[in-house]
Scaffold this motif. Structure first.
Motif: not given
Length: 550
Positions: A497-501, A532-536
Motif C-alpha cells: 500500500l502506497y500513500g499520498t506521496t 499494488r497487487g503482485g506475487c512473491y
C-alpha cells in the motif's frame, strides 16, 4: 507486612524461600507474597515490618475502650473452613500451628503460642457488609469458600474468647471490588455481603467522612490478625505520605504482618475507618537457626500501604444502597443506555453472556464500556464483545482504563442491529454496568474489491496490478487476498500500500496461516492511496483483493 498468605502458602513458605534463593531471582513484595525474607544478617535488613517499638497489644490488655470495642464488635478474621472445628457449636476450636511453629520463630519473639488460622482480616461496616482487601477475596469461588470469624481475640494471656457457630458468617456475594490501577489510582479493596445480618450481635465500625487526605504525622490504629493470630491492636502508627494528589492509598508506620491484609485502619481522633491495610514489607528475617520480627526505625524504610476507604464506599454506593454508608437504602438507578449484568464462566464473553441489542445507522460511532464512560462501573475482570448484523464480531476488549475494566469504540459501516455481549475474562466471575454513547458521523466508504493476475513482480515491486482508494485522515483500511469478505487467492500473493506521496506505508506477504496477504493501515493524511497487487519473488499468482474502510 506482606500481602496475604493462604493455608497453602503457609505450608510452602520454606520451600518458596529456598526456590527464590536457588533461582537467584527477585522475590520482592507482591500480592500473595511470602512472609520470610531470604537469610541475611539481621542488622543489614532493608525490609522492616515493625517500626521502632512493637506496639501490638492483645485486645484484653489495650487501654483504649473504644479500640477494644472496635476489635470485639467490628473486626473479623478471614478463614477457610478447614481452619476451625465446629464439632461443639458452642465452643469452636482452631486447626492451626502456633505462631512459633508456623514461622520458625526464636524463643525471644512475642505471641509464640498464638494459633495462626486466619489468612486475612476485615471490618464490619454495615449490618451485613464486611470491608477487606481486594486481594483477599478475588472471585465468586473465593467468596463461597471464605468464612468471617468474629470474636477471635484473647481475654487473657492464656485464654481465647469463646467463639460459637453464631459468630461465623459466610460470604454471600462480592458487591464492590478493585485490585489494580484505575484512572490513575492504585486501589485494593472489596466489600462483601454476608449470608445474614451480623447486627445486633455485633456493631459496625463508623467510616471516616469526606474524601480528604490523611494529615502527614497523624496517628493511626490497625486492628487485625497479623500472621494469622488472634486480633492485635496497634495504635502506634504514623502517616508518612498521604498521597494527596491521588487519594488512592497512604503510607504509614504500622506494625503489621501478612494476615493484616484487609485490616481496618482507624484515624486516632474519632476512631473511624480511614483505610484498609493492603501491602507492606517482609515480616520475619533469619537470625541464625530461627527467625525474628523484621525491625526498622520509625523514620526508616518504606512504610506500609493503606488503601483509602472512600473509593470503596463510593464504588459500593454506585451499585447498592445503605442508609449508613450512602444515605439511602435504595440503589441508584442505572444511567440511560446501560446494561447491568453479573456473569461467570463466560469463556471471555463467548458463552453465558448478558446481551443487549442496539440499533446503529451507517456512520454512527458507538463507545461502550464498564469503564471510561460516565456511569460505567465494574467488579472483577470484565470482557466485552460487539457483534454486527449477521452475528459477525465487530469489536472486543478485555482490559482498559489501566485496569480490568473494558472499553471499546466502533463506527458502523452498515445500518442494523448490533449486539453487546457482556462477560468476564476466562472462566472468572464479574459484574458491571455497561454504558454506551452513540454519536453521528459520516458513513465510511463501502467495501471494495478488484481481481488481478500477475507474474515476475519481484514481490510486488514491478509489473503489479494497481487500484486507487480514497481515505480520510484517521480512517483505517483493511485489505487482503485473504481475511476480508470477498477476497481469494491462488499462488503466493504479495500486497503493498502506497500513500499520498507515493511512499510505501504498509505491505504483507504471508497471512491467514498461508500464502495469502492481509494488512491494515490508519491514514494520517487524507488523499488517494494505491494498492499494488503482485506475487512473491518472481512467481505467478492471482487473486481478488477486497477491502473495508472504517
Amino acid at each position: 507486612m506482606r500481602s496475604p498468605r493462604s493455608s497453602a502458602s503457609r505450608r510452602a513458605r520454606v520451600l518458596g524461600t529456598l526456590l527464590c534463593t536457588l533461582a537467584a531471582v527477585s522475590c520482592g513484595p507482591h500480592e500473595g507474597g511470602e512472609a520470610l525474607a531470604a537469610a541475611e544478617p539481621l542488622g543489614q535488613s532493608k525490609a522492616p515490618v515493625v517500626y521502632g517499638v512493637d506496639d501490638r497489644t492483645d485486645v484484653y490488655a489495650h487501654a483504649n475502650a473504644t479500640l477494644r470495642a472496635r476489635a470485639q464488635q467490628a473486626t473479623v478474621a478471614l478463614m477457610n473452613t478447614s481452619d476451625y472445628n465446629t464439632t461443639d457449636p458452642n465452643n469452636v476450636t482452631f486447626n492451626a500451628p502456633s505462631l512459633q511453629s508456623s514461622y520458625s520463630l526464636c524463643s525471644t519473639e512475642r505471641f509464640l503460642t498464638d494459633p495462626t488460622p486466619a489468612f486475612c482480616s476485615g471490618t464490619l461496616i454495615d449490618d451485613d457488609l464486611v470491608l477487606t482487601a481486594g486481594h483477599c477475596i478475588t472471585s465468586a469461588s473465593a467468596c463461597s469458600s471464605t468464612r468471617f470469624v468474629f470474636k477471635f481475640y484473647r481475654t487473657s494471656a492464656t485464654t481465647l474468647e469463646t467463639v460459637t457457630t453464631q459468630d461465623i458468617f459466610s460470604c454471600q456475594s462480592i458487591i464492590a471490588r478493585e485490585q489494580g490501577t484505575v484512572n490513575g489510582q492504585n486501589l485494593d479493596y472489596a466489600i462483601v455481603r454476608l449470608d445474614r445480618a451480623a447486627t445486633p450481635r455485633f456493631t459496625p465500625a463508623p467510616i471516616r467522612a469526606g474524601n480528604s487526605a490523611m494529615p502527614a504525622g497523624a496517628q493511626v490504629t490497625v486492628i487485625g490478625s497479623g500472621s494469622g493470630i488472634p486480633f492485635k491492636i496497634d495504635a502506634g502508627g504514623t502517616v508518612r505520605d498521604a498521597r494527596a494528589g491521588t487519594l488512592d492509598y497512604f503510607v504509614a508506620t504500622t506494625d503489621t504482618f501478612g494476615g493484616n491484609s484487609g485490616s481496618g485502619v482507624y484515624e486516632n481522633t474519632d476512631y473511624t475507618v480511614a483505610g484498609i491495610l493492603v501491602r507492606g514489607e517482609t515480616d520475619y528475617v533469619s537470625n541464625g537457626s530461627c527467625n525474628v520480627v523484621n525491625t526498622c526505625s520509625e523514620s526508616g524504610c518504606r512504610g506500609e500501604d493503606i488503601t483509602y476507604v472512600r473509593p470503596a464506599i463510593d464504588a459500593y454506593c454506585q451499585v447498592a444502597g445503605s442508609v449508613r454508608l450512602c444515605g439511602t437504602s435504595e440503589p441508584p438507578p442505572p444511567p440511560p443506555n446501560s446494561l447491568v449484568y453479573s456473569a461467570s464462566n463466560t469463556n471471555s464473553a463467548q458463552q453465558n453472556t448478558v446481551n443487549k441489542v442496539v440499533a446503529l445507522t451507517a456512520g454512527q460511532k458507538i463507545t461502550l464500556g464498564t469503564c471510561g464512560v460516565t456511569g460505567a462501573k465494574f467488579s472483577g475482570d470484565t470482557y466485552l464483545r460487539l457483534f454486527g448484523p449477521g452475528t459477525t464480531q465487530a469489536a472486543s476488549n478485555d482490559d482498559a482504563c489501566g485496569g480490568t475494566g473494558s472499553n471499546l469504540s466502533f463506527t458502523a459501516s452498515t445500518s442494523g442491529n448490533y449486539e453487546i455481549r457482556a462477560g468476564c475474562y476466562s472462566s472468572n466471575s464479574c459484574s458491571g454496568t455497561v454504558v454506551w454513547e452513540i454519536v453521528d458521523g459520516t458513513p465510511p466508504p463501502p467495501p471494495g474489491s478488484y481481481s488481478y493476475s500477475a507474474s515476475n513482480t519481484n514481490s510486488a515491486q514491478q509489473n503489479t496490478v494497481n487500484q486507487s482508494v480514497t481515505l480520510a485522515a484517521g480512517q483505517t483500511i483493511t485489505l487482503g487476498t485473504c481475511g476480508v469478505t470477498g477476497s481469494s487467492f491462488t499462488g503466493d500473493t504479495y500486497l503493498r500500500l502506497y500513500g499520498t506521496t507515493n511512499a510505501q506505508v504498509a505491505s504483507n506477504d504471508d497471512a491467514c496461516s498461508g500464502r495469502g496477504s492481509n494488512l491494515s493501515y490508519t491514514a494520517t493524511t487524507a488523499g488517494t492511496y494505491q494498492i499494488r497487487g503482485g506475487c512473491y519473488s518472481s512467481g505467478s499468482c492471482s487473486g481478488t483483493v477486497a477491502w473495508t474502510i472504517q
